[in-house]
Design a protein around this motif. Structure first.
Motif, PDB file in Angstrom:
ATOM      1  N   ARG A  60     -10.147   3.258  -3.906  1.00 52.67           N
ATOM      2  CA  ARG A  60      -9.104   4.240  -3.607  1.00 52.67           C
ATOM      3  C   ARG A  60      -8.267   4.525  -4.857  1.00 52.67           C
ATOM      4  O   ARG A  60      -7.818   3.604  -5.528  1.00 52.67           O
ATOM      5  N   PRO A  61      -8.047   5.796  -5.176  1.00 51.51           N
ATOM      6  CA  PRO A  61      -7.229   6.117  -6.349  1.00 51.51           C
ATOM      7  C   PRO A  61      -5.814   5.568  -6.196  1.00 51.51           C
ATOM      8  O   PRO A  61      -5.227   5.634  -5.134  1.00 51.51           O
ATOM      9  N   GLN A  62      -5.269   5.052  -7.274  1.00 46.67           N
ATOM     10  CA  GLN A  62      -3.949   4.443  -7.220  1.00 46.67           C
ATOM     11  C   GLN A  62      -2.828   5.381  -7.639  1.00 46.67           C
ATOM     12  O   GLN A  62      -1.674   5.013  -7.585  1.00 46.67           O
ATOM     13  N   GLY A  63      -3.139   6.546  -8.114  1.00 49.65           N
ATOM     14  CA  GLY A  63      -2.086   7.463  -8.520  1.00 49.65           C
ATOM     15  C   GLY A  63      -2.663   8.834  -8.798  1.00 49.65           C
ATOM     16  O   GLY A  63      -3.795   8.958  -9.224  1.00 49.65           O
ATOM     17  N   GLN A  64      -1.871   9.802  -8.525  1.00 49.71           N
ATOM     18  CA  GLN A  64      -2.334  11.171  -8.716  1.00 49.71           C
ATOM     19  C   GLN A  64      -1.572  11.897  -9.815  1.00 49.71           C
ATOM     20  O   GLN A  64      -1.792  13.083 -10.031  1.00 49.71           O
ATOM     21  N   MET A  69       0.856  -1.173   0.000  1.00 48.72           N
ATOM     22  CA  MET A  69       0.000   0.000   0.000  1.00 48.72           C
ATOM     23  C   MET A  69       0.899   1.232   0.000  1.00 48.72           C
ATOM     24  O   MET A  69       1.859   1.324   0.742  1.00 48.72           O
ATOM     25  N   ARG A  70       0.546   2.217  -0.812  1.00 49.04           N
ATOM     26  CA  ARG A  70       1.330   3.447  -0.895  1.00 49.04           C
ATOM     27  C   ARG A  70       1.124   4.308   0.333  1.00 49.04           C
ATOM     28  O   ARG A  70       0.115   4.211   1.016  1.00 49.04           O
ATOM     29  N   ASN A  71       2.035   5.192   0.559  1.00 49.31           N
ATOM     30  CA  ASN A  71       1.968   6.082   1.697  1.00 49.31           C
ATOM     31  C   ASN A  71       1.328   7.401   1.280  1.00 49.31           C
ATOM     32  O   ASN A  71       1.958   8.440   1.333  1.00 49.31           O
ATOM     33  N   GLU A  72       0.086   7.361   0.835  1.00 49.48           N
ATOM     34  CA  GLU A  72      -0.627   8.546   0.358  1.00 49.48           C
ATOM     35  C   GLU A  72      -1.587   9.039   1.437  1.00 49.48           C
ATOM     36  O   GLU A  72      -2.039   8.267   2.285  1.00 49.48           O
ATOM     37  N   PRO A  73      -1.928  10.333   1.398  1.00 47.40           N
ATOM     38  CA  PRO A  73      -2.913  10.825   2.355  1.00 47.40           C
ATOM     39  C   PRO A  73      -4.263  10.155   2.115  1.00 47.40           C
ATOM     40  O   PRO A  73      -4.619   9.846   0.982  1.00 47.40           O
ATOM     41  N   ILE A  74      -4.989   9.919   3.178  1.00 43.65           N
ATOM     42  CA  ILE A  74      -6.269   9.234   3.106  1.00 43.65           C
ATOM     43  C   ILE A  74      -7.332  10.118   3.746  1.00 43.65           C
ATOM     44  O   ILE A  74      -7.126  10.686   4.814  1.00 43.65           O
ATOM     45  N   ASP A  75      -8.462  10.210   3.073  1.00 45.03           N
ATOM     46  CA  ASP A  75      -9.594  10.954   3.605  1.00 45.03           C
ATOM     47  C   ASP A  75     -10.053  10.273   4.890  1.00 45.03           C
ATOM     48  O   ASP A  75     -10.412   9.091   4.874  1.00 45.03           O
ATOM     49  N   PRO A  76     -10.075  10.990   6.026  1.00 45.18           N
ATOM     50  CA  PRO A  76     -10.448  10.357   7.289  1.00 45.18           C
ATOM     51  C   PRO A  76     -11.915   9.928   7.332  1.00 45.18           C
ATOM     52  O   PRO A  76     -12.304   9.143   8.188  1.00 45.18           O
ATOM     53  N   ASP A  77     -12.738  10.422   6.401  1.00 40.30           N
ATOM     54  CA  ASP A  77     -14.144  10.048   6.371  1.00 40.30           C
ATOM     55  C   ASP A  77     -14.388   8.738   5.628  1.00 40.30           C
ATOM     56  O   ASP A  77     -15.500   8.247   5.579  1.00 40.30           O
ATOM     57  N   VAL A  78     -13.349   8.192   5.028  1.00 46.39           N
ATOM     58  CA  VAL A  78     -13.480   6.957   4.262  1.00 46.39           C
ATOM     59  C   VAL A  78     -12.926   5.800   5.086  1.00 46.39           C
ATOM     60  O   VAL A  78     -11.772   5.819   5.507  1.00 46.39           O
TER      61      VAL A  78
END
Length: 154
Positions: A21-25, A1-10
């Motif tokens: 979850r998006p896999q890349g920005q 799993m990538r170390n990306e920010p995650i929406d706390p509401d999800v």
């Protein structure tokens, strides 16, 4: 799993949420960057066509911000109420093009320059006028766009 920010509401403990979850920005960042360049270029063009003299009322910045806000009002109604858009349309056009075109940082600098130049009343008038005109513009454009859509669907 990538170390990306995650929406706390999800709740990513739910498998369906984790899969969504998006896999890349990279594509989103590129869309915003390209759109921002286009929008900033358009704003720069407006400043060349209608330059503001030092110490004068910054009409160009005011008009650009009001027009940009109106387009944002139309755009948001169209992509949320009329049709689903590709996932990169909103970042490209809304955040990028219109974010680059509107210039609230220049608005803040204009206010400071007017005030520092001894035009405090003009600075305050500009501050209030831009705020009210931008909000009225986005609201009116969104409202009128919804009315047109309703009329066309009859």
């Amino acid at each position: 799993m990538r170390n990306e920010p995650i929406d706390p509401d999800v709740d990513l403990h739910t498998p369906a949420r984790r899969a969504a979850r998006p896999q890349g920005q990279a594509a989103v960042i590129a869309a915003v960057a390209v759109g921002g360049g286009i929008g900033a270029g358009a704003r720069y063009g407006a400043s060349l066509l209608w330059p503001t003299a030092a110490g004068a009322f910054p009409w160009t910045t005011l008009v650009v911000n009001v027009i940009g806000c109106a387009i944002i009002g139309i755009f948001m109604v169209v992509i949320t109420d009329v049709r689903a858009a590709h996932r990169l349309v909103r970042p490209f056009f809304g955040t990028g093009v219109l974010g680059g075109f509107t210039t609230f940082s220049t608005y803040a600098v204009d206010i400071q320059r007017l005030a520092d130049g001894g035009n405090a009343r003009t600075a305050l008038a500009y501050l209030a006028l831009t705020l009210l005109a931008a909000l009225a513009s986005v609201w009116a454009a969104a409202h009128l766009t919804r009315r047109v859509i309703e009329w066309r669907q009859r």
